[in-house]
Design an enzyme around this catalytic site. Structure first.
Site, PDB file in Angstrom:
ATOM      1  N   GLU A 147      -9.587  -2.205   5.240  1.00 43.24           N
ATOM      2  CA  GLU A 147     -10.081  -2.020   6.564  1.00 43.24           C
ATOM      3  C   GLU A 147     -11.126  -2.976   6.658  1.00 43.24           C
ATOM      4  O   GLU A 147     -11.728  -3.607   5.920  1.00 43.24           O
ATOM      5  CB  GLU A 147     -10.541  -0.645   6.703  1.00 43.24           C
ATOM      6  N   ASP A 175       0.681  -1.162   0.010  1.00 39.18           N
ATOM      7  CA  ASP A 175      -0.062   0.152  -0.014  1.00 39.18           C
ATOM      8  C   ASP A 175       0.755   1.320   0.094  1.00 39.18           C
ATOM      9  O   ASP A 175       2.150   1.139   0.328  1.00 39.18           O
ATOM     10  CB  ASP A 175      -0.914   0.043   1.294  1.00 39.18           C
ATOM     11  N   HIS A 226      -7.083  -5.094  10.073  1.00 35.96           N
ATOM     12  CA  HIS A 226      -6.868  -4.673   8.361  1.00 35.96           C
ATOM     13  C   HIS A 226      -5.594  -5.704   8.050  1.00 35.96           C
ATOM     14  O   HIS A 226      -4.601  -5.819   8.865  1.00 35.96           O
ATOM     15  CB  HIS A 226      -6.658  -3.364   8.180  1.00 35.96           C
ATOM     16  N   ASP A 239      -7.389  -3.129  13.982  1.00 39.09           N
ATOM     17  CA  ASP A 239      -8.717  -3.524  13.647  1.00 39.09           C
ATOM     18  C   ASP A 239      -8.814  -4.625  12.823  1.00 39.09           C
ATOM     19  O   ASP A 239      -9.855  -4.852  12.368  1.00 39.09           O
ATOM     20  CB  ASP A 239      -9.385  -2.140  12.831  1.00 39.09           C
TER      21      ASP A 239
HETATM   22  P1  PGA Z   1       2.459  -2.080  12.606  1.00 29.10           P
HETATM   23  O1  PGA Z   1       1.398  -1.967  11.622  1.00 29.10           O
HETATM   24  O2  PGA Z   1       3.269  -2.764  12.251  1.00 29.10           O
HETATM   25  O3  PGA Z   1       3.081  -0.327  12.756  1.00 29.10           O
HETATM   26  O4  PGA Z   1       1.731  -2.527  13.857  1.00 29.10           O
HETATM   27  C1  PGA Z   1       0.802  -2.995  11.009  1.00 29.10           C
HETATM   28  C2  PGA Z   1      -0.515  -2.777  10.235  1.00 29.10           C
HETATM   29  O5  PGA Z   1      -1.136  -1.758  10.309  1.00 29.10           O
HETATM   30  O6  PGA Z   1      -0.560  -3.632   9.108  1.00 29.10           O
END
Ligand code: PGA
Length: 235
Positions: free
Chosen positions: A143, A67, A138, A136
């Site tokens: 999302e 992304d 995702h 959450d």
């Molecule tokens: P993080 O993010 O590794 O910074 O916890 C993970 C994600 O949002 O996929």
């Protein structure tokens, strides 16, 4: 699905790095799907070490990132282009033209997503996809309530995601972009192998839901229960 818990973040990261290295040694022109965020940082450090020790080469590897934020130029310090450059690409022998990220400033986001999917297809699809998981649930920036068969697309980021990522923007949520381009679930699920890494107790609850709860769009990562070749590594 193989699920393995590690006592320490470093141990989990080394294990994941070895899995990526094994993939590259077996298929030197592997196509890797890559993730950003804080979780894969040590994994990338370990891959750099393995490269420096002469154990792997990225010379023929192609990469596609999950992304990118909308509205951040590629040179913005918090763009995922910059993240990948800083943590991995500038430190290994990968060819610039073999690294791919979506352009978050593309004038026509839908066309940019189509172009990206076509590039992945032309590369032969993703051999190994690295994923993190959001609080959450995702994966990528898909999302909750995402369409499980969606192609890559533009998304509005949930408030909880922007809050979680504000730490990268001097703690200022107003600076966190409100939208992003993300690989769709269909593309993620088409990867031949998936490794999801998760660090920290605060993600244990969502992981449990994703791994043993119902497969439902409210918990995007739950779709991985239907993937034939997935490793979950968490600590
Ligand atoms: P993080 O993010 O590794 O910074 O916890 C993970 C994600 O949002 O996929």
């Amino acid at each position: 699905m193989n699920v393995r818990q590690f006592d320490r973040y470093e141990e989990m990261s080394r294990h994941a790095a070895f899995a990526v290295a094994a993939q590259i040694r077996q298929k030197p022109d592997s196509v890797l799907g890559l993730a950003t965020g804080s979780t894969p940082i040590a994994l990338y450090e370990d891959l750099v070490k393995l490269y420096q020790d002469g154990l792997i080469s990225f010379r023929n590897v192609k990469t596609f990132n999950l992304d990118e934020y909308c509205g951040l130029s590629t040179g913005h310090p918090e763009s995922y282009h910059s993240f990948m450059e800083q943590h991995l690409f500038s430190k290994i022998d990968i060819l610039k033209e073999n690294t791919h990220l979506m352009d978050g400033c593309a004038k026509d986001p839908a066309e940019e997503c189509r172009r990206y999917e076509a590039e992945i297809a032309a590369a032969g699809g993703i051999d190994l996809q690295i994923l993190g998981i959001g609080l959450d649930g995702h994966i990528g920036f898909n999302e909750p309530d995402s369409n499980f068969s969606a192609d890559s697309h533009m998304v509005e980021l949930d408030a909880s995601t922007r809050e979680a990522n504000a730490r990268f923007f001097n703690g200022d949520i107003a600076k966190v972009p409100t939208s992003a381009l993300t690989m769709g679930m269909r593309c993620i699920m088409s990867a031949r192998r998936v490794i999801l890494i998760s660090s920290g107790e605060k993600k244990h609850e969502i992981l449990k839901k994703a791994l043993s709860g119902p497969v439902c769009p409210e918990v995007p990562a739950s779709i991985l229960q239907l993937h034939p070749n997935v490793d979950i590594m968490f600590c």
